[in-house]
Scaffold this motif. Sequence first.
Motif, PDB file in Angstrom:
ATOM      1  N   PRO A 175       2.956  16.586  -8.950  1.00  0.00           N
ATOM      2  CA  PRO A 175       2.808  17.826  -9.714  1.00  0.00           C
ATOM      3  C   PRO A 175       2.397  18.977  -8.786  1.00  0.00           C
ATOM      4  N   VAL A 176       3.009  20.122  -9.010  1.00  0.00           N
ATOM      5  CA  VAL A 176       2.676  21.293  -8.199  1.00  0.00           C
ATOM      6  C   VAL A 176       1.405  21.926  -8.759  1.00  0.00           C
ATOM      7  N   LEU A 177       0.429  22.134  -7.895  1.00  0.00           N
ATOM      8  CA  LEU A 177      -0.789  22.826  -8.316  1.00  0.00           C
ATOM      9  C   LEU A 177      -0.675  24.279  -7.874  1.00  0.00           C
ATOM     10  N   LEU A 234       5.915   4.893   1.125  1.00  0.00           N
ATOM     11  CA  LEU A 234       5.600   6.321   1.253  1.00  0.00           C
ATOM     12  C   LEU A 234       6.192   7.067   0.056  1.00  0.00           C
ATOM     13  N   LEU A 235       5.406   7.981  -0.484  1.00  0.00           N
ATOM     14  CA  LEU A 235       5.913   8.879  -1.534  1.00  0.00           C
ATOM     15  C   LEU A 235       5.944  10.277  -0.932  1.00  0.00           C
ATOM     16  N   ASN A 236       7.125  10.907  -0.944  1.00  0.00           N
ATOM     17  CA  ASN A 236       7.156  12.254  -0.354  1.00  0.00           C
ATOM     18  C   ASN A 236       6.767  13.335  -1.363  1.00  0.00           C
ATOM     19  N   GLY A 237       6.596  12.932  -2.609  1.00  0.00           N
ATOM     20  CA  GLY A 237       6.134  13.872  -3.633  1.00  0.00           C
ATOM     21  C   GLY A 237       7.244  14.725  -4.220  1.00  0.00           C
ATOM     22  N   MET A 260      -1.158  10.517  -8.281  1.00  0.00           N
ATOM     23  CA  MET A 260       0.283  10.306  -8.074  1.00  0.00           C
ATOM     24  C   MET A 260       0.527   8.960  -7.407  1.00  0.00           C
ATOM     25  N   LYS A 261      -0.289   8.661  -6.409  1.00  0.00           N
ATOM     26  CA  LYS A 261      -0.147   7.376  -5.709  1.00  0.00           C
ATOM     27  C   LYS A 261      -0.500   6.229  -6.647  1.00  0.00           C
ATOM     28  N   ASN A 289       0.817  -1.210   0.000  1.00  0.00           N
ATOM     29  CA  ASN A 289       0.000   0.000   0.000  1.00  0.00           C
ATOM     30  C   ASN A 289       0.857   1.269   0.000  1.00  0.00           C
ATOM     31  N   LEU A 290       0.373   2.261  -0.738  1.00  0.00           N
ATOM     32  CA  LEU A 290       1.106   3.517  -0.904  1.00  0.00           C
ATOM     33  C   LEU A 290       0.424   4.657  -0.156  1.00  0.00           C
ATOM     34  N   PHE A 291       1.259   5.523   0.410  1.00  0.00           N
ATOM     35  CA  PHE A 291       0.731   6.692   1.108  1.00  0.00           C
ATOM     36  C   PHE A 291       1.523   7.930   0.715  1.00  0.00           C
ATOM     37  N   TYR A 292       0.832   9.049   0.745  1.00  0.00           N
ATOM     38  CA  TYR A 292       1.502  10.327   0.469  1.00  0.00           C
ATOM     39  C   TYR A 292       2.014  10.866   1.787  1.00  0.00           C
ATOM     40  N   ALA A 293       3.305  11.172   1.833  1.00  0.00           N
ATOM     41  CA  ALA A 293       3.939  11.579   3.091  1.00  0.00           C
ATOM     42  C   ALA A 293       4.922  12.715   2.826  1.00  0.00           C
ATOM     43  N   PRO A 294       4.395  13.940   2.680  1.00  0.00           N
ATOM     44  CA  PRO A 294       5.292  15.062   2.400  1.00  0.00           C
ATOM     45  C   PRO A 294       6.098  15.432   3.634  1.00  0.00           C
TER      46      PRO A 294
END
Lengths: 232, 232
Positions: free
Chosen positions: B138-140, B38-41, B129-130, B2-7
Amino acid sequence: MNLFYAPGIIGETYTLDEVESKHAVQVLRLKEGDEIILLNGTGIIYTASVVKAHHKKCEVSILASKVMPERNCKLHIAVAPTKNNDRFEWFLEKATEIGVSSVTPVICDRSERRATNHERFDKVIIAAMKQSMHAFKPVLNLQTDFRQFILNSAPGFIAHCMDTPKMPLKQCNFDPKGVSVLIGPEGDFTAEEVAFAVQNGWTPVSLGSSRLRTETAALVAVHTVNLMMDNS
Amino acid sequence: MNLFYAPGIIGETYTLDEVESKHAVQVLRLKEGDEIILLNGTGIIYTASVVKAHHKKCEVSILASKVMPERNCKLHIAVAPTKNNDRFEWFLEKATEIGVSSVTPVICDRSERRATNHERFDKVIIAAMKQSMHAFKPVLNLQTDFRQFILNSAPGFIAHCMDTPKMPLKQCNFDPKGVSVLIGPEGDFTAEEVAFAVQNGWTPVSLGSSRLRTETAALVAVHTVNLMMDNS
């Protein structure tokens, strides 16, 4: 000017079908004498004027016609319908806008969706064809089983995600007479399916390094072939 | 896995935010010791294990990290939000999957939608992204007025539908340090807007002969630049 889908025009008059008649007369409130555009879906764009503004059988008179050139490349996309139906309909809309000659929903070993609504899919294609003013309506083939499809089709390109040698689709040679690209379901093709396709002359291809959803992969394939064949 | 967004990961432990914690603990029922990604973006992919499975503040311990290479080309898409919000969110999802560095919603003279939900758009981007396992989020950018945008940006390419000389986007030279493409609203840019952009160094481009919806045009631009820069 308003556009209508009018397949099978012969001669100088035409009666819109019930859906298009309702749209013309009840939604757009067209009257006798109003000019409209008709797309026959097989390459001819007509201008016509309303002769009888009937809400079920709107009669029109053909004023002029223009034969549009065929596309540079006949592109056929065979794709596993997505579990989420909206995503497949979105693909049909976008593929029609960008340009595709025919689409076949293919049921694969890992397909979660095994039934599709042909009539509804065709409506989505017609709406997108009108919106993008394409003279040619993409042909929606009947849903078919993966192996049946392979056995009954000229070989093309199969895009899968397995880690085996593949050529990038954009570097492939496309035959303008017909290019077919096969896109698998959410869980990808099985190794057996890929082997079966390869045995029958299909070429494994990659769509790039990004992990794409089924409908995105299918659209990327449509756009790649169009861009490379200078269709778009 | 499982993937999570973790900035903003610093050090060897991290606490998932409330949304990701809820997803991990209440939806996926993860327990202490379960491994996640974890993806830090901003280009790093981590493996981590759950230390405290709290439904609001899930604590994890970083096990390993991998720095991913940057994309070949920084692509910035500035696009007028569509009247139908779903269509814009669809574009954000697909552009993230295929690959884009930043997106700016631009309000134009003919924009019917003049207000956007930044937070919601960002959620769509994070989900995509995940889903596509992109290491870079991507920067919004905040919504901006067309003329402000032009005055504050390095010149790029403006895709419009007027019948004036334009180069096909795919034949343009792209600077890998940054490529910007501007896509107009449903009714296209006004002639004044195009003139203003050209005066400020922007190059008018065409996306092909098909009449594309705003969100389709924006996606076609994203894919064209990616394909030409070998990003995809």
